[in-house]
Write an enzyme that holds these catalytic residues in place. Structure first.
Site, PDB file in Angstrom:
ATOM      1  N   GLY A 206       0.830  -1.206   0.000  1.00 24.20           N
ATOM      2  CA  GLY A 206       0.000   0.000   0.000  1.00 24.20           C
ATOM      3  C   GLY A 206       0.860   1.250   0.000  1.00 24.20           C
ATOM      4  N   ASN A 207       0.232   2.380   0.242  1.00 22.33           N
ATOM      5  CA  ASN A 207       0.999   3.627   0.341  1.00 22.33           C
ATOM      6  C   ASN A 207       0.326   4.540   1.358  1.00 22.33           C
ATOM      7  OD1 ASN A 207      -0.965   5.448  -1.090  1.00 22.33           O
ATOM      8  ND2 ASN A 207      -0.553   3.983  -2.733  1.00 22.33           N
ATOM      9  N   ARG A 208       0.950   5.685   1.608  1.00 23.49           N
ATOM     10  CA  ARG A 208       0.514   6.531   2.723  1.00 23.49           C
ATOM     11  C   ARG A 208      -0.603   7.513   2.377  1.00 23.49           C
ATOM     12  NH1 ARG A 208       3.945   5.915   6.878  1.00 23.49           N
ATOM     13  NH2 ARG A 208       6.081   5.329   6.385  1.00 23.49           N
ATOM     14  N   SER A 209      -1.157   7.430   1.192  1.00 21.52           N
ATOM     15  CA  SER A 209      -2.203   8.401   0.835  1.00 21.52           C
ATOM     16  C   SER A 209      -3.404   8.287   1.776  1.00 21.52           C
ATOM     17  CB  SER A 209      -2.654   8.162  -0.606  1.00 21.52           C
ATOM     18  OG  SER A 209      -3.759   8.987  -0.888  1.00 21.52           O
TER      19      SER A 209
END
Ligand code: C5P
Length: 412
Positions: A206-209
């Site tokens: 995933g990512n931090r958005s």
């Protein structure tokens, strides 16, 4: 300013409490006149408490004050929300059976109707005629918003958001009777949040958005009068009211949803953080730690660039000629070039019309409430800076998009 707020008998009456708050917080003196039917949805106590004024819907209360004449005469503005099919019909035919309809007949100032009803009622020939009659007489009848209605169905008929009604009302008293919200009648598709690329049934890349920027854009577009489709990947914030929400998980799901939604959108904004890569293989079972085999190595494959595909789809379709495609870029500078130089190259590579550039550092942008961006245009106009809260930045981006749509000629 003295405002009469007429409340019709529809389920959307509860949203009018927020509209009343917007009026009172802006310093206006509001008298609420609910119809008898509307008090089955929201009671008069709510209106009295929020407005600080007595509330009645009868011409026989306080007869010595001659309210049925006085309220309309003294009002600088009359707003009816929700304007039901029944109220529009009564207003169009000049009926005067209660205090609200009397007030409408006596109104000296501008009158604004914010309709809300089932789609078939709104589209019925009788309602169309009533709306035309009212408009021909100089009243402003807003277009209802599209989206989810009270039941499982959806279509035009939702009460416009309180902020939208408020802004239209203020424009009306400022004499802008031809006032149209800048994105009225436009469909805007916005992707938000971060995609999740599964490795196995419990793990993902995933990512931090956080989705905050995308959600703020959806609210700003909605408040500008657009029909908004929010393609929501993983978000830490709730989706806003008054927009159509479609949940997606992976880049491939987002790609499918975005290409479909874009086909009949005036604007597409790709603010989602899309994973550039996904695991080449997704295990059906949880990947286990085992002492008898080597630790797994994850092989990644590249995800399609959705933004680029959206531009290709737009360019290939005659119907999409006027469509505006907006990308986001989170950039850092290095010894080879500064942030803007990298962003400019990305704008040309991706072919989108506008690119909103964030300067990213470790603690900047992701999950934060404030932001500073530069908007680059492929048409070559000067880079435009915008900074402030994510709400303020989103409003600036939506203003720019409205300007491009309404004042810049369609792309070839
Ligand atoms: O190339 P980069 O990921 O920096 O570009 C960012 C822009 O491209 C964003 O608007 C993002 O939503 C979009 N994007 C995309 N598909 C990808 C990667 C990014 O649409 N696979």
């Amino acid at each position: 300013m003295r405002i009469v707020l007429g409340v019709g008998g529809g389920i959307a009456a509860y949203k009018v409490a927020s509209l009343l708050r917007l009026f009172t917080e802006a310093g206006h003196d509001v008298t609420v006149i609910p119809t008898e039917a509307s008090t089955r949805f929201v009671g008069t106590a709510t209106w009295e408490a929020l407005s600080g004024n007595p509330v009645s819907n009868s011409v026989f209360d306080d007869v010595h004050l001659v309210n049925h004449v006085r309220l309309g005469h003294e009002a600088d503005l009359v707003v009816v929300a929700p304007a039901t099919a029944d109220l529009l019909a009564k207003a169009a035919t000049g009926q005067a059976g209660d205090l609200l309809t009397n007030t409408l007949l006596m109104a000296h100032g501008p009158v604004l109707f914010a309709p809300a009803m089932h789609t078939e009622m709104w589209q019925h020939a009788a309602t169309r005629t009533n709306v035309e009659t009212l408009r021909a007489r100089g009243a402003t009848v807003l277009e209802p918003a599209s989206g989810r209605l009270t039941g499982a169905d959806s279509g035009p008929g939702r009460l416009p958001e309180p902020q939208v009604i408020f802004e239209a009302a203020m424009a009306l008293v400022q004499g802008r009777s031809d006032y149209q919200l800048p994105l009225a009648g436009r469909t805007v598709t916005i992707s938000a949040g971060g995609t999740r690329e599964p490795l196995d049934p419990v793990r993902f890349l995933g990512n931090r958005s956080s989705g905050k920027q995308g959600v703020a854009l959806a609210i700003a577009a909605r408040n500008a009068g657009a029909t908004v489709r929010l393609l929501a990947a993983h978000m830490e914030v709730p989706a806003p009211a008054g927009v159509d929400v479609q949940r997606v998980e992976t880049a491939l799901e987002l790609r499918e949803a975005a290409l479909a939604a874009a086909a009949d959108s005036d604007v597409v904004i790709m603010s989602a953080a899309v994973a550039d890569f996904r695991p080449a293989e997704v295990s059906d079972t949880k990947i286990k730690k085992r002492d008898d085999t080597a630790d797994p190595v994850i092989t990644l494959v590249r995800n399609p660039d959705i933004l680029q595909e959206l531009v290709e789809q737009r360019n290939a379709s005659r119907a999409g000629a006027g469509q505006l495609v907006v990308g986001f870029a989170a950039e850092t500078g290095d010894s080879q070039g500064d942030v803007l130089a990298y962003a400019e190259a990305k704008l040309q590579r991706k072919g989108c019309d506008l690119l909103v550039v964030n300067h990213v550092g470790t603690d900047k942008v992701f999950g934060q409430d404030s932001n500073a961006v530069v908007i680059l245009s492929r048409a070559g106009s000067e880079p435009q800076e915008a900074s402030g809260t994510k709400t303020e930045v989103s409003e600036a981006i939506i203003r720019r998009i409205s300007f491009e749509l309404n004042h810049v000629s369609p792309r070839a």
